[in-house]
Design a protein around this motif. Sequence first.
Motif, PDB file in Angstrom:
ATOM      1  N   THR A 438      31.485  15.243  38.165  1.00  0.00           N
ATOM      2  CA  THR A 438      31.410  16.654  38.542  1.00  0.00           C
ATOM      3  C   THR A 438      29.964  17.124  38.612  1.00  0.00           C
ATOM      4  O   THR A 438      29.583  17.869  39.522  1.00  0.00           O
ATOM      5  N   SER A 439      29.150  16.683  37.662  1.00  0.00           N
ATOM      6  CA  SER A 439      27.741  17.082  37.671  1.00  0.00           C
ATOM      7  C   SER A 439      26.992  16.495  38.866  1.00  0.00           C
ATOM      8  O   SER A 439      26.067  17.120  39.392  1.00  0.00           O
ATOM      9  N   ILE A 440      27.374  15.300  39.292  1.00  0.00           N
ATOM     10  CA  ILE A 440      26.689  14.671  40.424  1.00  0.00           C
ATOM     11  C   ILE A 440      27.115  15.291  41.746  1.00  0.00           C
ATOM     12  O   ILE A 440      26.278  15.567  42.628  1.00  0.00           O
ATOM     13  N   THR A 441      28.397  15.562  41.913  1.00  0.00           N
ATOM     14  CA  THR A 441      28.908  16.077  43.197  1.00  0.00           C
ATOM     15  C   THR A 441      28.601  17.552  43.396  1.00  0.00           C
ATOM     16  O   THR A 441      28.381  17.984  44.528  1.00  0.00           O
ATOM     17  N   HIS A 442      28.581  18.333  42.312  1.00  0.00           N
ATOM     18  CA  HIS A 442      28.272  19.756  42.420  1.00  0.00           C
ATOM     19  C   HIS A 442      26.801  19.968  42.073  1.00  0.00           C
ATOM     20  O   HIS A 442      26.406  19.933  40.898  1.00  0.00           O
ATOM     21  N   ASN A 443      26.006  20.169  43.099  1.00  0.00           N
ATOM     22  CA  ASN A 443      24.558  20.295  42.902  1.00  0.00           C
ATOM     23  C   ASN A 443      24.156  21.729  42.571  1.00  0.00           C
ATOM     24  O   ASN A 443      23.254  22.298  43.169  1.00  0.00           O
ATOM     25  N   ALA A 444      24.863  22.338  41.645  1.00  0.00           N
ATOM     26  CA  ALA A 444      24.503  23.686  41.213  1.00  0.00           C
ATOM     27  C   ALA A 444      23.412  23.606  40.148  1.00  0.00           C
ATOM     28  O   ALA A 444      23.140  22.546  39.570  1.00  0.00           O
ATOM     29  N   ASN A 445      22.798  24.750  39.876  1.00  0.00           N
ATOM     30  CA  ASN A 445      21.688  24.767  38.931  1.00  0.00           C
ATOM     31  C   ASN A 445      22.136  24.428  37.509  1.00  0.00           C
ATOM     32  O   ASN A 445      21.392  23.840  36.737  1.00  0.00           O
ATOM     33  N   ALA A 447      25.060  22.712  36.725  1.00  0.00           N
ATOM     34  CA  ALA A 447      26.076  21.652  36.673  1.00  0.00           C
ATOM     35  C   ALA A 447      25.682  20.542  35.714  1.00  0.00           C
ATOM     36  O   ALA A 447      26.541  19.962  35.045  1.00  0.00           O
ATOM     37  N   TYR A 448      24.393  20.237  35.632  1.00  0.00           N
ATOM     38  CA  TYR A 448      23.962  19.119  34.784  1.00  0.00           C
ATOM     39  C   TYR A 448      24.156  19.406  33.304  1.00  0.00           C
ATOM     40  O   TYR A 448      24.141  18.485  32.473  1.00  0.00           O
ATOM     41  N   LYS A 449      24.351  20.669  32.919  1.00  0.00           N
ATOM     42  CA  LYS A 449      24.505  21.005  31.510  1.00  0.00           C
ATOM     43  C   LYS A 449      25.816  20.478  30.920  1.00  0.00           C
ATOM     44  O   LYS A 449      25.963  20.420  29.696  1.00  0.00           O
ATOM     45  N   GLN A 450      26.761  20.113  31.778  1.00  0.00           N
ATOM     46  CA  GLN A 450      27.972  19.481  31.258  1.00  0.00           C
ATOM     47  C   GLN A 450      27.679  18.105  30.662  1.00  0.00           C
ATOM     48  O   GLN A 450      28.445  17.599  29.847  1.00  0.00           O
ATOM     49  N   VAL A 451      26.581  17.493  31.091  1.00  0.00           N
ATOM     50  CA  VAL A 451      26.222  16.154  30.624  1.00  0.00           C
ATOM     51  C   VAL A 451      25.034  16.208  29.679  1.00  0.00           C
ATOM     52  O   VAL A 451      25.032  15.540  28.642  1.00  0.00           O
ATOM     53  N   ILE A 496      18.987  13.166  35.648  1.00  0.00           N
ATOM     54  CA  ILE A 496      17.775  13.956  35.922  1.00  0.00           C
ATOM     55  C   ILE A 496      16.587  13.139  35.411  1.00  0.00           C
ATOM     56  O   ILE A 496      16.267  13.164  34.217  1.00  0.00           O
ATOM     57  N   PRO A 497      15.906  12.393  36.264  1.00  0.00           N
ATOM     58  CA  PRO A 497      14.833  11.487  35.811  1.00  0.00           C
ATOM     59  C   PRO A 497      13.495  12.190  35.652  1.00  0.00           C
ATOM     60  O   PRO A 497      12.480  11.753  36.201  1.00  0.00           O
ATOM     61  N   THR A 498      13.473  13.286  34.924  1.00  0.00           N
ATOM     62  CA  THR A 498      12.222  14.008  34.701  1.00  0.00           C
ATOM     63  C   THR A 498      11.723  13.758  33.287  1.00  0.00           C
ATOM     64  O   THR A 498      12.464  13.306  32.413  1.00  0.00           O
TER      65      THR A 498
END
Length: 747
Positions: A438-445, A447-451, A496-498
Amino acid sequence: MGQAKATKKFEQRHLKDTLERRNGLKKQKQKQQLKAKKAARRVEENGGAAAVEAATLSAKSKANGDAHAFQSMSVDDFFQGGFEIPEAQTNGKKKRKRDEQPAEEGSGSESAEELQVDLDSGSDSEDDNDPEEHMRQLEALAENDPDFHKYLQENEPELLDADLDIGDLSDDDGPKRKKRKAGDGDSGDEGLEGDSKELKMAVVKKWADAMTEQHSLRAMKETVLAFRVAAHVSDDEEKDFKYSISDPNVYHQLLTVALKHVPEVMQHHLPVQESKSGKLHVSTEGKKFKTLAPILRSQMASITHLLDNLTDPSTLRLTLTSTLPLLPYLLSFKKIVRDLSRAVTTVWSTPSTPEATRIAAFLIMRRLTVLGDPGIRENVLKATYTALVKSSRATTIHTLAGVNLMKNSGAELWGLDPSVGYTTAFTFIRQLAIHLRTSITHNANEAYKQVYNWQYTHSLDFWSRVLAAHASAADSPLRPLIYPLVQVTLGALRLIPTATYFPLRFALIRALLRISNATQTYIPLAAALYEVLSSAEMRKAPKTSTLKPLDFTTSIRAPKSYLRTRVYQDGVGEQVAELLGEFFGLWAKSIAFPELALPVIIMLKRWLKDVSHRTSGNKNQKLNTSISLLVQKLESNSKFIEEKRAKVEFAPNNRRSVESFLAETEWEKSPLGAFLVGQRKGREARAKVLEDSRRVEEAKRVAREKEGKASRRGEEVGGGSEDEEMGEEDGEGGMLLEGETTEEDEE
């Protein structure tokens, strides 16, 4: 097509009554069938057709109102007995009820089975399971023959306790038991003050003596009733209980008596049986279990409520310890087991609970998993994982030890039944994969917080511990879960490779190293670590900073103030060198080590050449030296393996010989192994120094808080304001570490 108007009217006016009437008739029919079956069973037990004829003649004589039953009887027959008293001499209420029945029911066309039911319905109260009728009989006995009732209380208390009042022990608002009169001789009510029902210490001690010396069921029942009051003493909602407690000493004594002696009485009257295979079993078929079941349900309901509201560690530990002997009796009560699992896992996962209490809670979880069937085990495992995820939302240096305790102890449960453990683990790992997708397919600001949060990170780390502990064997049912878990973990660390989320990447790589070490599974981790070195954070010259070093064990996200600083660059470089060394240390004795290390050695040498440039390099001699030292050790270990490999006489297709290569050589004897052993000792020494300094700072902080409270009491404002400012700074740092600031997340 819509409904007709008549149909709608019928549904509104008559449908409900019709359904209720049909249900009532259905229940009546079921009761009649049950009575008929009981009658047939009694006929078989009492001698077949002869008993039916005797019952028929007796019923006909009663129906005809034979008032001259004694006229044709001699004196010898009279004194020998064997007759029945005419119905006119019995209770008038039953006579009126029988006369009010319709004529069809009282006609002479009744079958033998129905007559047998009528004859036995009033006498066999045990089979009908009517506790109110039993209590009325006991009350009548106490009124008519108090001496005999007292004799039974002293010599045969179990006869009076045969059918305990279920209504008093259930949690339902059902019919309550009639109140005993003052002369009933109930020992449990002595010492109560009139209508207030206030419980006294003497009564509690009397119950304790009766349960200890005589294993009295009556005393246990009264103790359980009073224990329910003690469990709900802090509730806001007022309930009508038999007793009331206002003295703290009585409350403490009652808790101790109920928790210590009730399991002993249960084991005395219904001992737990152990089979040849070592499984525990409790007989649930007998009358004794049916008698004790209401007491057990009430006791467990009170314990569950107590676990949800207790805060005292010693009382919590006593409650948990006393629950262990009762677990074999609970296996047939699925709802009680489910509620107990939820309450116990809550205690186990509470960060403020002392370690000894959490271990006591874990022992109950483990005992339920060992004793229960697959359904109970699945419920316990699900409750364990849910509690772990809920309690790991925030991780600090103070809560990390508790989280690790939960992960290590919880992982043990999945090895008790690997088949059930596989189904639950597969379900939860699949949920983690769905969150990642879900985090990968939904590129919302957001979305990554689920992971990228502590709960997801601790979940992946927990499953790595489960597989490392129980999937090492080749035939383990949990071994097929290695591949999906590794794929989910690799996808999460590259989401997120930052440079901000380098700490999270290191935490997940440690979880993968644990799996690889325990299961001897090769996981390609060198590429993920080289990505960190090739980032702009590590290639460019850092800026100076006075920040203290970042703690990577309690951080999944670097604060903005740490980015591009020398402190952060040194910390990241140290983590990369350590993890690269540990990764290659897993295969230090492998016959293929030179081929495995060669690409990484080439890339690291290129990186060292780039960052050592005078103008465009990172100008960080400490970082470059540590990576250069690692390259030297990798090359030394490659030469060591090549020398040993040159002396072998088997071909590469000889799998057994390849796997046993250098089996007699200790890992520490290899060049890379000796280097890693020294590095680990240095890190352990530094960690010990940091822990000691943290404890000193914690003691100083507590002392400052005490001084601040004292100064506020003395109306000295200066110390209190300084403490508040320090608390605000700590809170801001915690928010940054948890990744809740939107501005920094977007950057």
